[in-house]
Design an enzyme around this catalytic site. Structure first.
Site, PDB file in Angstrom:
ATOM      1  N   ARG A  62       0.826  -1.225   0.000  1.00 17.72           N
ATOM      2  CA  ARG A  62       0.000   0.000   0.000  1.00 17.72           C
ATOM      3  C   ARG A  62       0.857   1.271   0.000  1.00 17.72           C
ATOM      4  O   ARG A  62       0.494   2.279   0.625  1.00 17.72           O
ATOM      5  CB  ARG A  62      -0.960   0.033   1.205  1.00 17.72           C
TER       6      ARG A  62
ATOM      7  N   SER B  12     -10.701  -1.483   3.988  1.00 21.88           N
ATOM      8  CA  SER B  12     -10.006  -1.848   5.233  1.00 21.88           C
ATOM      9  C   SER B  12      -9.491  -0.571   5.876  1.00 21.88           C
ATOM     10  O   SER B  12      -8.768   0.197   5.241  1.00 21.88           O
ATOM     11  CB  SER B  12      -8.801  -2.736   4.940  1.00 21.88           C
TER      12      SER B  12
ATOM     13  N   GLU C 100      -4.812   2.555   7.123  1.00 16.99           N
ATOM     14  CA  GLU C 100      -4.588   2.482   5.666  1.00 16.99           C
ATOM     15  C   GLU C 100      -5.360   3.626   4.994  1.00 16.99           C
ATOM     16  O   GLU C 100      -4.906   4.230   4.028  1.00 16.99           O
ATOM     17  CB  GLU C 100      -5.092   1.126   5.141  1.00 16.99           C
TER      18      GLU C 100
HETATM   19  C1  FAD Z   1     -15.586  -1.452  -0.307  1.00 12.87           C
HETATM   20  C2  FAD Z   1     -14.122  -1.179  -0.522  1.00 12.87           C
HETATM   21  C3  FAD Z   1     -13.261  -2.224  -0.785  1.00 12.87           C
HETATM   22  C4  FAD Z   1     -11.894  -1.978  -0.988  1.00 12.87           C
HETATM   23  N1  FAD Z   1     -11.077  -3.036  -1.234  1.00 12.87           N
HETATM   24  C5  FAD Z   1      -9.759  -2.810  -1.446  1.00 12.87           C
HETATM   25  C6  FAD Z   1      -8.868  -3.897  -1.728  1.00 12.87           C
HETATM   26  O1  FAD Z   1      -9.277  -5.059  -1.821  1.00 12.87           O
HETATM   27  N2  FAD Z   1      -7.556  -3.625  -1.919  1.00 12.87           N
HETATM   28  C7  FAD Z   1      -7.070  -2.351  -1.833  1.00 12.87           C
HETATM   29  O2  FAD Z   1      -5.862  -2.156  -2.012  1.00 12.87           O
HETATM   30  N3  FAD Z   1      -7.882  -1.303  -1.564  1.00 12.87           N
HETATM   31  C8  FAD Z   1      -9.208  -1.495  -1.381  1.00 12.87           C
HETATM   32  N4  FAD Z   1     -10.032  -0.430  -1.110  1.00 12.87           N
HETATM   33  C9  FAD Z   1      -9.455   0.924  -0.974  1.00 12.87           C
HETATM   34  C10 FAD Z   1      -9.409   1.748  -2.266  1.00 12.87           C
HETATM   35  O3  FAD Z   1     -10.427   1.337  -3.175  1.00 12.87           O
HETATM   36  C11 FAD Z   1      -8.046   1.670  -2.949  1.00 12.87           C
HETATM   37  O4  FAD Z   1      -7.020   2.167  -2.108  1.00 12.87           O
HETATM   38  C12 FAD Z   1      -8.026   2.456  -4.264  1.00 12.87           C
HETATM   39  O5  FAD Z   1      -6.856   2.170  -4.949  1.00 12.87           O
HETATM   40  C13 FAD Z   1      -8.109   3.974  -4.064  1.00 12.87           C
HETATM   41  O6  FAD Z   1      -8.335   4.574  -5.326  1.00 12.87           O
HETATM   42  P1  FAD Z   1      -9.144   5.945  -5.445  1.00 12.87           P
HETATM   43  O7  FAD Z   1      -9.160   6.351  -6.859  1.00 12.87           O
HETATM   44  O8  FAD Z   1     -10.458   5.845  -4.786  1.00 12.87           O
HETATM   45  O9  FAD Z   1      -8.177   6.908  -4.632  1.00 12.87           O
HETATM   46  P2  FAD Z   1      -8.531   8.042  -3.508  1.00 12.87           P
HETATM   47  O10 FAD Z   1      -9.217   7.376  -2.387  1.00 12.87           O
HETATM   48  O11 FAD Z   1      -9.286   9.117  -4.232  1.00 12.87           O
HETATM   49  O12 FAD Z   1      -7.104   8.487  -3.121  1.00 12.87           O
HETATM   50  C14 FAD Z   1      -6.234   7.586  -2.418  1.00 12.87           C
HETATM   51  C15 FAD Z   1      -4.790   8.113  -2.473  1.00 12.87           C
HETATM   52  O13 FAD Z   1      -4.355   8.075  -3.840  1.00 12.87           O
HETATM   53  C16 FAD Z   1      -3.999   9.382  -4.280  1.00 12.87           C
HETATM   54  N5  FAD Z   1      -4.433   9.519  -5.682  1.00 12.87           N
HETATM   55  C17 FAD Z   1      -5.664   9.344  -6.203  1.00 12.87           C
HETATM   56  N6  FAD Z   1      -5.639   9.553  -7.523  1.00 12.87           N
HETATM   57  C18 FAD Z   1      -4.366   9.875  -7.857  1.00 12.87           C
HETATM   58  C19 FAD Z   1      -3.689  10.229  -9.063  1.00 12.87           C
HETATM   59  N7  FAD Z   1      -4.320  10.287 -10.230  1.00 12.87           N
HETATM   60  N8  FAD Z   1      -2.367  10.518  -9.004  1.00 12.87           N
HETATM   61  C20 FAD Z   1      -1.700  10.470  -7.828  1.00 12.87           C
HETATM   62  N9  FAD Z   1      -2.275  10.153  -6.651  1.00 12.87           N
HETATM   63  C21 FAD Z   1      -3.598   9.860  -6.673  1.00 12.87           C
HETATM   64  C22 FAD Z   1      -4.721  10.355  -3.341  1.00 12.87           C
HETATM   65  O14 FAD Z   1      -4.037  11.586  -3.239  1.00 12.87           O
HETATM   66  C23 FAD Z   1      -4.686   9.577  -2.031  1.00 12.87           C
HETATM   67  O15 FAD Z   1      -3.433   9.719  -1.392  1.00 12.87           O
HETATM   68  C24 FAD Z   1     -11.395  -0.646  -0.912  1.00 12.87           C
HETATM   69  C25 FAD Z   1     -12.282   0.415  -0.660  1.00 12.87           C
HETATM   70  C26 FAD Z   1     -13.629   0.160  -0.470  1.00 12.87           C
HETATM   71  C27 FAD Z   1     -14.557   1.316  -0.219  1.00 12.87           C
END
Ligand code: FAD
Length: 310
Positions: free
Chosen positions: A183, A233, A303
């Site tokens: 992560r 998580s 996380e």
């Molecule tokens: C129901 C549920 C299940 C999930 N299951 C998992 C799982 O199995 N495994 C897992 O790893 N995660 C899981 N997650 C967490 C999440 O979906 C991941 O971490 C995902 O990768 C975050 O992507 P996001 O676009 O929503 O990022 P955001 O939540 O919008 O941002 C997260 C981080 O990434 C950065 N970021 C976002 N976009 C960019 C970009 N374009 N360039 C640079 N930095 C950026 C942000 O600044 C921030 O620091 C889950 C979440 C939920 C709600």
């Protein structure tokens, strides 16, 4: 004469278009937790030029900037975010495929959802992204977080990313230059903005890929509290343990502050049962951390990323 702020807004709207610039935008509308106060400026450009310009204008006006994707790993404070939130999501989500005998490559704009990329890959008979189908993040957010599940992680499929750095330079970095760990990645540490990601997938059997995706979706549905808003998580996996098991064994299943609660279905998730605030979530998180440390001597690290004013 226009004040500094009006001039900044005028320039943003002139560059990105009226509809891509919102003021005092509630962040609860843009996070899967459905929590978060207002962002002063909320920008959702639909092109790479728009993203570059938005970042440049914020830098010039010395307005703090937060880049987000689908907001699925964020807890935004109840006071919101003083500055500009730059959302790279549905507006910038194109996927270009190139296939050969052994497999295929996709050049994916940062806002595309992992699930959408995984489904397109499956339809093409390309294997390797099945693990990611149920992760509700954008490809940019997933690369930044090195998202992973069920034995796979972004690191396994990523070839390179095109990023914007703090000096306004656009560069291409290979996956091996991103120092991707559990992560974590150089993208997060250096505050790089992902514009596009290239992934490489192997040729596979369409039916087998679809079967694996169904199996993982069922596993998620039966184990995770998908019926409630959350950010996935809440805690990182501590070495040698599972956060959810430690929390359950500490007797905290269902522990609640206001509408924020340790999920009864999966104790590794703090969920929003209604109108939870960020303060209530942090109340649950703090108590869980204290109790797990007191009972087992294990420190749980979040996380989910806390951003903005708490
Ligand atoms: C129901 C549920 C299940 C999930 N299951 C998992 C799982 O199995 N495994 C897992 O790893 N995660 C899981 N997650 C967490 C999440 O979906 C991941 O971490 C995902 O990768 C975050 O992507 P996001 O676009 O929503 O990022 P955001 O939540 O919008 O941002 C997260 C981080 O990434 C950065 N970021 C976002 N976009 C960019 C970009 N374009 N360039 C640079 N930095 C950026 C942000 O600044 C921030 O620091 C889950 C979440 C939920 C709600």
């Amino acid at each position: 004469m226009l004040g500094k702020q009006e001039e900044f807004i005028r320039r943003l709207k002139g560059t990105l278009g009226e509809q891509a610039v919102r003021l005092s935008e509630p962040m609860r509308e843009h996070t899967t937790f459905r929590i978060g106060g207002p962002a002063d400026y909320f920008l959702s450009p639909d092109s790479e030029e728009g993203i570059l310009e938005a970042v440049r204008l914020c830098r010039e006006a010395q307005v703090p900037l937060l880049v987000i994707g689908n907001g699925s790993n964020l807890l935004v404070g109840d006071g919101g975010f003083r500055g500009a939130v730059l959302q790279i999501y549905k507006n910038y989500a194109g996927i270009r495929w190139e296939e050969d005998a052994e497999g295929g490559c996709a050049a994916v704009q940062a806002g595309a959802l992992l699930g959408a990329v995984a489904r397109e890959a499956a339809a093409r008979g390309l294997a390797g992204l099945e693990f990611a189908a149920g992760i509700p993040g954008s490809i940019g957010g997933a690369a930044a977080m090195n998202a992973g599940a069920y034995g796979g992680e972004m690191k396994d499929v990523l070839v390179s990313v095109r990023v914007l750095d703090g000096q306004g330079r656009v560069t291409e970095l290979t996956a091996s230059e991103l120092d991707m760990g559990y992560r974590s990645s150089r993208i997060q540490r250096e505050g790089l903005t992902v514009l596009e990601a290239r992934i490489r997938l192997a040729r596979g059997d369409r039916q087998e890929i679809a079967r694996r995706m169904r199996e993982l979706a069922e596993a998620r549905g039966s184990k995770q509290p998908l019926e409630y808003p959350s950010a996935g998580s809440t805690f990182k996996r501590p070495e040698g343990y599972f956060a959810g098991k430690l929390i359950m064994d500490a007797g905290l299943r269902g522990y609640r502050v206001g509408d924020a609660m340790v999920s009864e279905k999966h104790c590794g998730f703090v969920v929003n049962c209604g109108e939870a605030t960020a303060a209530q979530v942090m109340g649950v998180v703090g108590h869980v951390q204290e109790e797990v440390y007191r009972k087992f001597g294990v420190r749980l690290e979040m996380e989910v990323k806390q951003v903005g004013q708490f």
